[in-house]
Design a protein around this motif. Structure first.
Motif, PDB file in Angstrom:
ATOM      1  N   ARG A  16      30.490 -18.277   6.421  1.00  0.00           N
ATOM      2  CA  ARG A  16      30.299 -16.842   6.148  1.00  0.00           C
ATOM      3  C   ARG A  16      31.586 -16.067   6.387  1.00  0.00           C
ATOM      4  N   ILE A  17      32.358 -16.455   7.392  1.00  0.00           N
ATOM      5  CA  ILE A  17      33.651 -15.800   7.665  1.00  0.00           C
ATOM      6  C   ILE A  17      34.594 -16.022   6.489  1.00  0.00           C
ATOM      7  N   LYS A  18      34.638 -17.223   5.996  1.00  0.00           N
ATOM      8  CA  LYS A  18      35.511 -17.540   4.859  1.00  0.00           C
ATOM      9  C   LYS A  18      35.079 -16.754   3.616  1.00  0.00           C
ATOM     10  N   LYS A  64      40.274 -11.528  13.878  1.00  0.00           N
ATOM     11  CA  LYS A  64      40.360 -10.578  14.993  1.00  0.00           C
ATOM     12  C   LYS A  64      39.078 -10.641  15.809  1.00  0.00           C
ATOM     13  N   THR A  65      39.180 -10.344  17.095  1.00  0.00           N
ATOM     14  CA  THR A  65      38.004 -10.281  17.959  1.00  0.00           C
ATOM     15  C   THR A  65      38.003  -8.963  18.729  1.00  0.00           C
ATOM     16  N   LEU A  66      36.839  -8.586  19.204  1.00  0.00           N
ATOM     17  CA  LEU A  66      36.744  -7.367  20.015  1.00  0.00           C
ATOM     18  C   LEU A  66      37.478  -7.566  21.337  1.00  0.00           C
ATOM     19  N   SER A 104      36.956  -3.383  12.520  1.00  0.00           N
ATOM     20  CA  SER A 104      36.084  -3.738  11.395  1.00  0.00           C
ATOM     21  C   SER A 104      36.009  -5.246  11.213  1.00  0.00           C
ATOM     22  N   ILE A 105      37.148  -5.906  11.262  1.00  0.00           N
ATOM     23  CA  ILE A 105      37.181  -7.363  11.121  1.00  0.00           C
ATOM     24  C   ILE A 105      36.443  -8.018  12.284  1.00  0.00           C
ATOM     25  N   ILE A 128      33.297 -10.439  11.835  1.00  0.00           N
ATOM     26  CA  ILE A 128      33.313 -11.838  12.273  1.00  0.00           C
ATOM     27  C   ILE A 128      32.174 -12.099  13.246  1.00  0.00           C
ATOM     28  N   ARG A 129      31.958 -11.176  14.157  1.00  0.00           N
ATOM     29  CA  ARG A 129      30.853 -11.348  15.106  1.00  0.00           C
ATOM     30  C   ARG A 129      29.514 -11.394  14.356  1.00  0.00           C
ATOM     31  N   ALA A 130      29.368 -10.564  13.342  1.00  0.00           N
ATOM     32  CA  ALA A 130      28.133 -10.568  12.544  1.00  0.00           C
ATOM     33  C   ALA A 130      27.971 -11.897  11.806  1.00  0.00           C
ATOM     34  N   CYS A 131      29.061 -12.417  11.242  1.00  0.00           N
ATOM     35  CA  CYS A 131      29.007 -13.713  10.547  1.00  0.00           C
ATOM     36  C   CYS A 131      28.566 -14.820  11.494  1.00  0.00           C
ATOM     37  N   LEU A 132      29.114 -14.823  12.680  1.00  0.00           N
ATOM     38  CA  LEU A 132      28.762 -15.853  13.658  1.00  0.00           C
ATOM     39  C   LEU A 132      27.317 -15.711  14.136  1.00  0.00           C
TER      40      LEU A 132
END
Length: 169
Positions: free
Chosen positions: A64-66, A74-76, A121-122, A126-130
């Motif tokens: 999903r990230i790809k 990026k991470t929070l 935003s990224i 990414i957190r949502a994808c995971l």
């Protein structure tokens, strides 16, 4: 052929048939551990299934990230709150829980260049994808381009082209 090698061969075939490569890779180690720790059949089966589920969740998140086409990873946790003091840690932490995704609410970051809008935003995407959600990344400029093209073609953005009517001979 010994019973152990027959069983290993059958397990390898079953893992391929079930499309469970992670289980195939780890089943021998799990079996050894199960024997050493005297697991019940149910405990061994649960460990095998848990391994495959965790692998699928991980691979699904990466896929999903790809597919989201983030320009960077990026991470929070990497966000520099000391550099950007107007960003409130408590608000960002709350957004990181992804309640807004479940509620189908929007999150909009506004501000001048260099304030961390894209990073946040990224990181949220990414957190949502995971967490099992799909995402799509686009900058404001990309959306303006898409909307301009949609206006020009009189079709919503990313709508597939309509098939042309067949001509009669």
């Amino acid at each position: 052929m010994t019973a152990t090698s027959e069983t290993s061969s059958e397990l390898a075939w079953l893992c391929r048939a079930l499309k469970a490569p992670s289980l195939a890779a780890g089943i021998d180690r799990l079996a050894i551990r199960a024997r050493e720790e005297s697991w019940t059949h149910e405990q061994f089966l649960a460990a095998c299934l848990e391994r495959e589920v965790l692998a699928r969740q991980s691979h699904g998140g990466e896929a999903r990230i790809k597919a989201a086409r983030f320009p960077a990873r990026k991470t929070l946790e990497d966000f520099d709150f000391d550099h950007q003091r107007s960003a409130r840690r408590d608000v960002i932490a709350h957004l990181g829980q992804l309640d807004f995704v479940e509620a189908r609410d929007n999150v909009v970051f506004l501000g001048p260049p260099g304030t961390g809008k894209t990073h946040l935003s990224i990181a949220l995407g990414i957190r949502a994808c995971l967490a099992g959600h799909r995402a799509a990344f686009a900058t404001a400029a990309q959306w303006v381009d898409r909307l301009g093209a949609a206006h020009h073609t009189r079709r919503p953005p990313n709508e597939p082209p309509r098939p042309r009517p067949r001509q009669r001979p």
